[in-house]
Design an enzyme around this catalytic site. Sequence first.
Site, PDB file in Angstrom:
ATOM      1  N   PRO A 202       0.830  -1.217   0.000  1.00  0.00           N
ATOM      2  CA  PRO A 202       0.000   0.000   0.000  1.00  0.00           C
ATOM      3  C   PRO A 202       0.864   1.266   0.000  1.00  0.00           C
ATOM      4  O   PRO A 202       0.541   2.239  -0.684  1.00  0.00           O
ATOM      5  CB  PRO A 202      -0.809  -0.136   1.295  1.00  0.00           C
ATOM      6  N   TYR A 203       1.970   1.247   0.748  1.00  0.00           N
ATOM      7  CA  TYR A 203       2.883   2.408   0.737  1.00  0.00           C
ATOM      8  C   TYR A 203       3.327   2.721  -0.681  1.00  0.00           C
ATOM      9  O   TYR A 203       3.266   3.870  -1.147  1.00  0.00           O
ATOM     10  CB  TYR A 203       4.102   2.113   1.622  1.00  0.00           C
ATOM     11  N   ALA A 204       3.794   1.687  -1.383  1.00  0.00           N
ATOM     12  CA  ALA A 204       4.323   1.896  -2.737  1.00  0.00           C
ATOM     13  C   ALA A 204       3.238   2.414  -3.677  1.00  0.00           C
ATOM     14  O   ALA A 204       3.511   3.239  -4.561  1.00  0.00           O
ATOM     15  CB  ALA A 204       4.927   0.591  -3.258  1.00  0.00           C
TER      16      ALA A 204
ATOM     17  N   THR B 278       0.833   4.385  -2.807  1.00  0.00           N
ATOM     18  CA  THR B 278       0.656   5.834  -2.549  1.00  0.00           C
ATOM     19  C   THR B 278       1.833   6.632  -3.105  1.00  0.00           C
ATOM     20  O   THR B 278       1.650   7.765  -3.563  1.00  0.00           O
ATOM     21  CB  THR B 278       0.481   6.154  -1.043  1.00  0.00           C
TER      22      THR B 278
END
Length: 316
Positions: free
Chosen positions: A143-145, A147
Amino acid sequence: MTGAAGFIGSHLAHALVRAGTTVIGVDRRDPATDRTAAANLAALQELPGYIHLTADLIHCAIEPLLVDAETVFHLAGIPGVRPSWGSRFGEYLASNVLATHRVMETCTRMGVPRVVVASSSSVYGPTNGGASIETDRPQPASPYAVTKLAEEQLCLAYADRAHCPTSVVALRYFTVYGPRQRSDMFTHRALQAALTGQPLGLYGDGHQRRDFTYIDDAVAATIAASTVPTAHVAINIGGGSSASLLEVVNVAKRLAGRDIQLHQEGPRNGDVLTTRANPHRAHELLGWQAQVDLHSGMHAHMQALAAELPEYSRAA
Ligand code: NAD
Ligand code: UGA
């Protein structure tokens, strides 16, 4: 500069101010109450030419900060691959995407000539072990990547509009390390384990490889990106040292002269096996290439960490 109380931001602000640039730093962490922010900003706040503001980009007024700004360095964001699963995703989305939208709306409206935005090697996702090139299809694996990819593409989409007064350079940093590195990151933890004798958790078998990039190299590339006569481009910033986690552990052991007790745990979702930067675009457009090898960089990192932990300074 956004994210000025953070690891990369505080180093960048320091380098810019030392070079005679006036910097307005914005960060939502308040150095009066947040020890990490206070430590990161300690050397900076005393320098003339640096103005600090504690504010959250999700709702603060951005316009007054941008009067006569030549460049916006947008480094604020929630970093960290592994905590981005689950309930914290909203925070990632708010700081990495929605706050970036506010920054870009304001920058383009006010005609700020250049935005340099912190993107991430994580946008590439899993690779076959070869070097990632900026034209590769991104396949973010956490999910970080997701965003970070949304963040850089949002900035580039703004800049691509007809007659947009703002050009954008998105820097895909590859695992940056050095003094004041975030305490959740591997190099920090390996050096801390070597200095203190505390065990080190290893997620997986330790054969994951990263293209470790020393902080001074990342700062030099970021400053170069503020003036390069190009627009709307993503650039890999990495290539200092490709090493596995076990190699990092060995360097830490040698530097500290102490063994490290490893606690092997399961691999974490979203972690990729290898990151490696194809550095050609950075060289061609920024005239930049990494200068600091892993051993020298970790030596400087360890000395800074040992100074923060005076009881361990003998080991350094
Ligand atoms: P950091 O956490 O030390 O710094 C980020 C700063 O942004 C923090 O001080 C935080 O308080 C601030 N921030 C977050 N949301 C904010 C908001 N809504 N308003 C105002 N301030 C806010 O992280 P870092 O390691 O210095 O990373 C800086 C940037 O570089 C991040 O965008 C990160 O995704 C990116 N990046 C870092 C690395 C790395 O290896 N450290 C690699 C690739 C990309
Ligand atoms: C780092 C940054 O944390 C991200 O913000 C950034 O976007 C990313 O680099 C990037 O290059 O784009 P990461 O590569 O995961 O992310 O860096 P570390 O947090 O230092 O982790 C490196 C490796 O060490 C991972 O495989 C991780 O699972 C492992 N690790 C980490 C451990 O085995 N133990 C730990 O205690 C911490």
